[in-house]
Design an enzyme around this catalytic site. Structure first.
Site, PDB file in Angstrom:
ATOM      1  CB  ILE A  63      -0.950   0.006   1.217  1.00  0.00           C
ATOM      2  CG1 ILE A  63      -1.881   1.238   1.198  1.00  0.00           C
ATOM      3  CG2 ILE A  63      -0.218  -0.119   2.547  1.00  0.00           C
ATOM      4  CD1 ILE A  63      -3.003   1.192   2.233  1.00  0.00           C
ATOM      5  CB  SER A  64       1.306   4.004  -2.411  1.00  0.00           C
ATOM      6  OG  SER A  64       1.530   3.260  -3.581  1.00  0.00           O
ATOM      7  CD  GLN A  65       6.354   7.955   1.613  1.00  0.00           C
ATOM      8  OE1 GLN A  65       7.054   7.430   0.759  1.00  0.00           O
ATOM      9  NE2 GLN A  65       6.755   9.001   2.306  1.00  0.00           N
TER      10      GLN A  65
END
Length: 213
Positions: A63-65
């Site tokens: 899950i992206s930053q």
């Protein structure tokens, strides 16, 4: 699936962190402040949900930053009703941000495990993507083209030509280009064969997959 006052407080702290890193779009910041990111993550990572970091999810993906999500979204300049193609649904967190901004989102996921999980889970949170698709992001979604903008949420070794061709005139493609480290790149379509290209520094993404399954 609870969203408590504690979570909401942690989100506001996250908004301040993202703001301090240079994100100025009020709508994007509001979306980061509203979306319960902890619900998009494995329960064992709940304590990490509102840190400004990427975290593992299923199928060796992440899950992206939050800052990266905000940065890419800000570059898209999303307007209410925009038709947006997302390459790489992943956990659905970026998808939710785009939905909350009022976009019609078509999202493609290459990993079968993630596609099934997100397709079942996403509507339960009350978000409505126009369409979630299991398919190859490199070829885009010609049936629904042209798009106001296209966002790629995985590292692409090169820029897929179908994605450029599926943009409207004036449309924007935001894509991290590179192998080990990617350069965040914005392409704006100026004409049938004319594109303006801008670069916005280094990021790290999981690789964009071709024909995985």
């Amino acid at each position: 699936m609870k969203d408590t006052f504690k979570h909401k407080g942690m989100r506001q702290q996250l908004v301040e962190v993202v703001k301090a890193k240079g994100i100025t779009d009020v709508n994007v910041l509001n979306a980061i402040g509203k979306i319960p990111r902890h619900l998009f993550m494995d329960s064992s990572f709940i304590d990490h949900a509102y840190q400004d970091k990427a975290f593992p999810i299923a199928a060796d993906q992440t899950i992206s930053q939050p800052y990266t999500v905000a940065f890419q979204t800000e570059l898209l300049q999303v307007k209410q009703g925009d038709k947006i193609l997302e390459i790489g649904t992943g956990s659905g967190y970026q998808t939710a941000v785009l939905c909350l901004l009022g976009a019609q989102v078509f999202s493609i996921e290459r990993q079968k495990e993630l596609f099934k999980k997100t397709s079942q889970f996403f509507p339960k949170l009350g978000y409505r993507a126009k369409k979630l698709i299991f398919g190859d992001g490199y070829i885009g979604l010609e049936d629904e083209a042209p798009f106001d903008s296209i966002i790629v949420t995985a590292g692409a070794p090169f820029v897929p030509k179908p994605l450029l061709s599926q943009l409207k005139i004036g449309g924007r493609l935001v894509i991290p280009v590179g192998d080990e480290i990617q350069i965040m790149t914005l392409f704006t379509r100026k004409g049938t064969k004319e594109f303006e290209q801008q670069e916005f520094g280094e990021f790290r993404f999981v690789p964009l997959l071709e024909d995985k399954n």
